[in-house]
Motif scaffolding. Structure first.
Motif, short mmCIF file in Angstrom:
data_model
loop_
_atom_site.label_atom_id
_atom_site.label_comp_id
_atom_site.label_asym_id
_atom_site.label_seq_id
_atom_site.Cartn_x
_atom_site.Cartn_y
_atom_site.Cartn_z
N GLY A 216 42.69 36.05 41.81
CA GLY A 216 43.33 35.42 43.00
C GLY A 216 42.60 34.26 43.82
O GLY A 216 42.78 33.27 44.28
N ASP A 246 50.74 34.05 43.11
CA ASP A 246 51.33 34.59 44.64
C ASP A 246 51.88 33.88 45.35
O ASP A 246 53.25 34.52 45.79
CB ASP A 246 49.91 35.20 45.14
CG ASP A 246 49.20 36.23 44.26
OD1 ASP A 246 49.73 36.94 43.54
OD2 ASP A 246 47.98 36.36 44.87
N GLU A 265 55.49 37.67 36.31
CA GLU A 265 55.41 37.93 34.68
C GLU A 265 56.74 38.56 34.42
O GLU A 265 57.41 38.11 33.22
CB GLU A 265 54.33 38.93 34.49
CG GLU A 265 54.07 39.29 32.97
CD GLU A 265 52.91 40.10 32.53
OE1 GLU A 265 52.31 40.50 33.37
OE2 GLU A 265 52.77 40.35 31.25
N ASP A 398 40.62 43.92 40.36
CA ASP A 398 39.57 44.55 41.04
C ASP A 398 39.39 46.00 40.86
O ASP A 398 40.33 46.67 41.11
CB ASP A 398 39.62 44.04 42.43
CG ASP A 398 39.33 42.65 42.43
OD1 ASP A 398 39.00 42.02 41.30
OD2 ASP A 398 39.38 42.12 43.83
O1 KG4 Z 1 40.70 39.78 40.29
P1 KG4 Z 1 41.55 40.46 41.19
O2 KG4 Z 1 42.23 41.73 41.12
O3 KG4 Z 1 41.40 40.08 42.65
C1 KG4 Z 1 40.46 38.87 42.71
O4 KG4 Z 1 39.12 38.96 42.50
O5 KG4 Z 1 41.10 38.02 43.34
O6 KG4 Z 1 42.88 39.47 41.04
C2 KG4 Z 1 44.10 39.42 41.68
C3 KG4 Z 1 45.28 38.34 41.34
C4 KG4 Z 1 46.18 37.80 42.07
O7 KG4 Z 1 46.55 36.79 42.45
C5 KG4 Z 1 47.58 38.76 41.31
O8 KG4 Z 1 48.86 38.11 41.42
C6 KG4 Z 1 46.70 38.38 39.87
O9 KG4 Z 1 45.35 38.62 39.72
N1 KG4 Z 1 47.66 39.28 38.89
C7 KG4 Z 1 48.47 38.73 37.85
C8 KG4 Z 1 49.08 39.70 37.21
N2 KG4 Z 1 48.38 40.80 37.93
C9 KG4 Z 1 47.52 40.66 38.85
N3 KG4 Z 1 48.69 37.39 37.74
C10 KG4 Z 1 49.73 37.40 36.66
N4 KG4 Z 1 50.21 38.31 35.99
C11 KG4 Z 1 49.78 39.41 36.18
N5 KG4 Z 1 50.27 40.78 35.38
#
Ligand code: KG4
Ligand code: ZN
Length: 473
Positions: A216, A246, A265, A398
């Motif tokens: 994110g 998002d 997705e 995360d």
């Molecule tokens: O790594 P993470 O859990 O947290 C951060 O460090 O930011 O990433 C969260 C991000 C969010 O923007 C969420 O929408 C995205 O990862 N995300 C995805 C999917 N699952 C989570 N983006 C696209 N497709 C997915 N299936």
């Protein structure tokens, strides 16, 4: 209320508020580690020093061995048991991992409802939500592992990058446990953890390797030369891809309770990915940096021109309206991922010039849970005779496992901090690193656009480790 979701070798629970618990601790494993590493003194960085002191004058822990209460000289490297705590953004996570790679427990409490309500992370709200659940999340992780604090060898915790209000909650909790139990503590870089968790699931994954870290808040392309030694090939000059997913989800009126990415997705599967013509960002820049702000604007304009009303949830949309939304979701996803593909192609070229022995590209971070992203990047990797390593989705988003595992990796080579004092005052100045690069920028990848935004950036993890190694030699 606790609901269970199965994962590779452990159980993740997502839980809501429950009463706080209290802890009693002892030490295990530390003495053995010290014996094993007695040739190297520990070189981690104090968690309670201030930002200014640290950046002005790098200081290292002098490890004065506390007297272990559960001394067991038979404990070997693979008997380490580490608790990992993660609170850098909107998930409160904890896990217990053994140094042989066994995941003993994994617990995640997500702030999805808050996210859906505010359409993004509000730092003060997120801090409160972390504070409310942190004790419960950690206790649950210990309970599921069938352990108490006395069985732990060390505590690992994210100290950056992230929101400082949120990081503070996890660091205070880690220090409380470590202080009470006389346990060493390892401060972990969140993005390094996203990359290194791949070594937990793919034991063949040795350094050097490449990693694309997509979440994110971050879009990073790195060459991992060794533990703690990273070259940054590319990063985002504005928004990360997860932010674009998002916002697109929010503007399309999708259900954000599982965050925007999974919602896009899913909807994209119904749409025509060629129907809306978005342009691929940064075509004219022959580097490995990313930009998603412009694509976000293109999406917003397309949504406005199709008169899509985000106030009407997709579940109530007419079938024509649903098709329009699906077409935008699919077209956005295709171009967002094309941008990743193009940058990865070039980064592979650059990385192989620096080190031709590279065999793997790790793709990790929340967005790496996406099946379309995985399959497109797999094509790129295969074309270049490399192999793709993608952690399972529960380890891409995360989680505490990646923090515990990264803690284990550094602990093994003697990088950790001594136990903090028991009953540390609450106003102790903590070493939190909200803006903390992973590595130094590759000369070819330097971007002028970002040089204006370098205020209050902490020295990179790689430069700190290199400085500490020089000091030791
Ligand atoms: O790594 P993470 O859990 O947290 C951060 O460090 O930011 O990433 C969260 C991000 C969010 O923007 C969420 O929408 C995205 O990862 N995300 C995805 C999917 N699952 C989570 N983006 C696209 N497709 C997915 N299936
Ligand atoms: Zn993350």
């Amino acid at each position: 209320m606790v609901s269970l979701v199965p994962t590779i070798s452990s159980t993740i629970s997502r839980l809501n508020l429950l009463p706080k618990s209290s802890f009693h601790y002892t030490l295990r494993g530390l003495r053995t580690l010290q014996l094993q590493h007695k040739q190297r003194s520990p070189v981690w960085f104090p968690l309670n020093s201030s930002f200014n002191r640290l950046s002005a004058n790098l200081s290292f822990s002098n490890f004065n061995s506390p007297k272990p209460r559960n001394e067991n000289p038979a404990i070997m490297d693979d008997d380490l048991v580490v608790l990992g705590i993660e609170t850098s953004c909107d998930d409160t996570a904890a896990a217990v991992v053994r140094s042989n790679g066994e995941i003993l427990s994994q617990v995640v409490s997500s702030q999805a409802d808050l996210l859906a309500q505010y359409g993004g992370v509000a730092p003060k709200m997120a801090e409160e939500a972390h504070s409310q659940v942190i004790d419960q999340v950690v206790q649950e992780a210990l309970d599921k592992a069938n352990l108490t604090e006395t069985d732990l060898s060390a505590v690992a915790v994210t100290i950056g990058p992230g929101l400082s209000l949120c990081l503070r909650v996890g660091v205070q909790k880690a220090r409380q446990i470590a202080g009470c139990c006389n346990l060493p503590i390892v401060g972990v870089h969140h993005m390094e953890a996203h990359a290194l968790v791949a070594r937990l699931i793919e034991r063949k994954l040795q350094f050097p390797f490449m990693a694309l870290l997509i979440s994110g808040g971050h879009n990073l392309l790195i060459l991992a030369r060794d533990l703690g030694q990273y070259i940054q090939l590319g990063t985002t000059i504005d928004d990360a891809i997860g932010e674009a997913y998002d916002k697109t989800a929010k503007w399309l009126g999708l259900d954000l309770r599982r965050s925007g990415g999974p919602a896009i997705e899913e909807l994209a599967r119904e749409g025509d990915a060629e129907s809306v013509k978005f342009s691929v960002p940064m075509k004219q820049h022959k580097d490995c940096n990313f930009s998603y702000a412009g694509l976000k604007t293109q999406v917003r304009l397309a949504i406005e021109s199709k008169k899509i009303n985000a106030e009407i949830p997709i579940s109530s949309a007419s079938s024509q309206d649903r098709i329009s939304r699906a077409d935008i979701a699919a077209s956005f996803q295709r171009v967002a991922v094309l941008h990743l593909e193009e940058r990865c192609e070039r980064a592979i070229e650059w990385a192989l010039k620096i080190d031709p022995s590279i065999k793997y590209l790790v793709v990790s971070g929340g967005v790496a849970s996406n099946q379309y992203v995985r399959s497109r990047l797999n094509q790129v990797v295969m074309k270049n005779d490399l192999q793709l390593v993608c952690p399972p989705p529960s380890l891409c988003t995360d989680n505490g496992v990646m923090i515990a595992w990264t803690g284990i990796e550094h602990f093994r080579v003697g990088r950790f901090d001594p136990p903090p004092p028991a009953n540390e005052p609450e106003d102790t100045v903590l070493d939190l690193r909200p803006r903390w690069p992973l590595g130094e920028e590759h000369a070819e990848g330097r971007s002028d656009a970002r040089s204006l935004r370098r205020a209050r950036i902490h020295p990179s993890l790689t430069s700190l480790i290199q400085a500490s190694m020089q000091q030791q030699s």
